[in-house]
Structures are given as structure tokens and as C-alpha cells.
Design a protein around this motif. Structure first.
Motif, short mmCIF file in Angstrom:
data_model
loop_
_atom_site.label_atom_id
_atom_site.label_comp_id
_atom_site.label_asym_id
_atom_site.label_seq_id
_atom_site.Cartn_x
_atom_site.Cartn_y
_atom_site.Cartn_z
N GLY A 54 85.86 57.81 70.86
CA GLY A 54 86.16 56.90 71.95
C GLY A 54 85.10 55.84 72.22
N GLN A 55 84.03 55.83 71.46
CA GLN A 55 82.98 54.82 71.62
C GLN A 55 83.11 53.77 70.54
OE1 GLN A 55 79.47 57.41 71.45
NE2 GLN A 55 79.04 56.75 73.54
N GLN A 56 82.81 52.53 70.89
CA GLN A 56 82.77 51.40 69.95
C GLN A 56 81.32 50.98 69.78
OE1 GLN A 56 85.61 49.62 68.72
NE2 GLN A 56 86.98 51.14 69.58
N SER A 57 80.98 50.49 68.59
CA SER A 57 79.62 50.03 68.35
C SER A 57 79.62 48.86 67.37
CB SER A 57 78.78 51.17 67.77
OG SER A 57 77.44 50.78 67.60
N VAL A 58 78.69 47.95 67.56
CA VAL A 58 78.44 46.87 66.62
C VAL A 58 76.94 46.94 66.31
CG1 VAL A 58 78.48 44.39 66.19
CG2 VAL A 58 80.25 45.44 67.61
N ASP A 59 76.62 47.13 65.02
CA ASP A 59 75.23 47.32 64.61
C ASP A 59 74.87 46.33 63.51
OD1 ASP A 59 74.47 49.96 66.04
OD2 ASP A 59 76.41 50.39 65.12
N CYS A 60 73.64 45.87 63.54
CA CYS A 60 73.13 44.96 62.52
C CYS A 60 71.92 45.56 61.83
CB CYS A 60 72.75 43.62 63.14
SG CYS A 60 74.20 42.69 63.70
N TYR A 61 71.79 45.25 60.53
CA TYR A 61 70.71 45.79 59.72
C TYR A 61 70.10 44.68 58.87
CZ TYR A 61 72.71 50.26 61.01
OH TYR A 61 73.18 51.33 61.72
N ALA A 62 68.82 44.83 58.59
CA ALA A 62 68.11 43.89 57.72
C ALA A 62 67.18 44.67 56.81
CB ALA A 62 67.31 42.90 58.56
N ASN A 63 66.81 44.08 55.72
CA ASN A 63 65.85 44.61 54.75
C ASN A 63 66.47 45.69 53.86
OD1 ASN A 63 63.81 42.95 55.81
ND2 ASN A 63 63.44 44.47 57.41
N ARG A 64 65.93 45.78 52.68
CA ARG A 64 66.42 46.71 51.68
C ARG A 64 66.11 48.15 52.08
NH1 ARG A 64 65.07 46.49 45.25
NH2 ARG A 64 66.10 48.44 44.78
N GLY A 65 67.02 49.06 51.73
CA GLY A 65 66.80 50.47 51.99
C GLY A 65 68.08 51.21 52.30
N ARG A 66 67.94 52.49 52.57
CA ARG A 66 69.07 53.36 52.87
C ARG A 66 68.79 54.12 54.15
NH1 ARG A 66 72.00 57.56 48.65
NH2 ARG A 66 73.24 58.67 50.21
N THR A 67 69.83 54.29 54.98
CA THR A 67 69.70 55.01 56.23
C THR A 67 71.01 55.72 56.56
OG1 THR A 67 68.92 54.86 58.52
CG2 THR A 67 70.38 53.10 57.75
N SER A 68 70.92 56.70 57.42
CA SER A 68 72.11 57.43 57.87
C SER A 68 72.93 56.55 58.81
CB SER A 68 71.69 58.71 58.60
OG SER A 68 72.81 59.32 59.19
N PHE A 69 74.25 56.65 58.70
CA PHE A 69 75.13 55.94 59.62
C PHE A 69 75.83 56.91 60.56
CE2 PHE A 69 78.73 53.14 60.82
CZ PHE A 69 77.99 52.07 61.28
N GLY A 70 75.59 58.19 60.39
CA GLY A 70 76.05 59.18 61.36
C GLY A 70 77.50 59.59 61.31
N GLY A 71 78.24 59.22 60.27
CA GLY A 71 79.64 59.63 60.18
C GLY A 71 80.59 58.85 61.08
N TRP A 72 80.21 57.64 61.46
CA TRP A 72 81.09 56.81 62.28
C TRP A 72 82.20 56.23 61.41
CZ3 TRP A 72 80.27 54.62 67.43
CH2 TRP A 72 79.29 55.30 68.15
N TRP A 73 83.34 55.95 62.03
CA TRP A 73 84.46 55.31 61.35
C TRP A 73 84.22 53.81 61.37
CZ3 TRP A 73 87.80 58.51 59.05
CH2 TRP A 73 87.88 59.82 59.50
N VAL A 74 84.27 53.17 60.22
CA VAL A 74 83.95 51.74 60.12
C VAL A 74 85.23 50.92 60.18
CG1 VAL A 74 83.02 49.96 58.60
CG2 VAL A 74 81.80 52.12 58.88
N ASP A 75 85.27 49.95 61.09
CA ASP A 75 86.42 49.07 61.27
C ASP A 75 86.26 47.75 60.51
OD1 ASP A 75 87.71 50.83 63.21
OD2 ASP A 75 86.08 50.24 64.53
N ARG A 76 85.02 47.27 60.42
CA ARG A 76 84.77 45.97 59.79
C ARG A 76 83.33 45.93 59.30
NH1 ARG A 76 84.84 40.23 63.07
NH2 ARG A 76 84.14 38.91 61.35
N ILE A 77 83.13 45.23 58.19
CA ILE A 77 81.79 45.02 57.65
C ILE A 77 81.66 43.54 57.27
CG2 ILE A 77 80.18 45.51 55.77
CD1 ILE A 77 81.47 48.28 55.52
#
Length: 117
Positions: A54-77
């Protein structure tokens, strides 16, 4: 008596040898510097719209690397100037090239990790 110059040269040689031994013995790893950044208009960051429980989120990332996204459902990239690989909950990895804007209206992926190349 040992002169100060000889003592300094010996100390420098020991430090250099120790540094060399340390770098030879330690495994070379990837430095991951991916950053979660503030989304700003006009920037070419990786931008991901997602939802979960039930929560919506918009997140931005910069720089090379890998990180966890927490299992969220992605609507747009929107990749901006970044090449991306996302790793979904099914174990698949999907590469998306830079300057791509993609939506997932019917079957959004559940993303575990993201990696900027």
C-alpha cells in the motif's frame, strides 16, 4: 650510532614493504559506491517508481554499484545516463540500457537488488 637519515630511510622501506605485502595478500574486490540520492528535475539519475504493502515510492540512484531494493514491486524505471541490471525475486537478472524509460503496467517485477554498471 645510526644517523637520522638512515633511520628515516629504513622506516620508509619497512612501511613500503608492509604496504606491498598487504596489497598482495588482500583480495581485490569491487568498490561499490552506489548512492541513494534526492530526485531532482533535470538530473540524469536512475529513477525507480515502486510500491509495496500500500505504499508508493520514487527513488533515485547515482554512481556505479549494487544495492538491495528490498523486494518492492517496480512500476516504472527511467535509467537516465546509467546502464542498469535489476535482479528480481525469481532469480532473473534483466539489463536495461541507458536513456530508457520503461513501465510495467500489468506485471511489475518484484526487485531484490539493483546494479548500476
Amino acid at each position: 650510532m645510526i644517523s637520522k637519515a638512515k633511520k628515516a630511510a629504513r622506516s620508509a622501506a619497512v612501511a613500503l614493504a608492509a604496504a606491498g605485502a598487504f596489497s598482495m595478500l588482500m583480495p581485490a574486490g569491487n568498490a561499490y559506491a552506489i548512492d541513494h540520492v534526492e530526485c531532482r528535475g533535470g538530473e540524469d539519475f536512475l529513477k525507480i517508481w515502486s510500491h509495496m504493502n500500500g505504499q508508493q515510492s520514487v527513488d533515485c540512484y547515482a554512481n556505479r554499484g549494487r544495492t538491495s531494493f528490498g523486494g518492492w514491486w517496480v512500476d516504472r524505471i527511467s535509467t537516465g545516463n546509467n546502464d542498469l541490471i535489476y535482479y528480481d525475486a525469481n532469480g532473473d537478472s534483466v539489463r536495461i540500457n541507458r536513456w530508457t524509460d520503461i513501465t510495467f503496467p500489468n506485471h511489475p517485477p518484484k526487485v531484490k537488488d539493483i546494479e548500476i554498471l
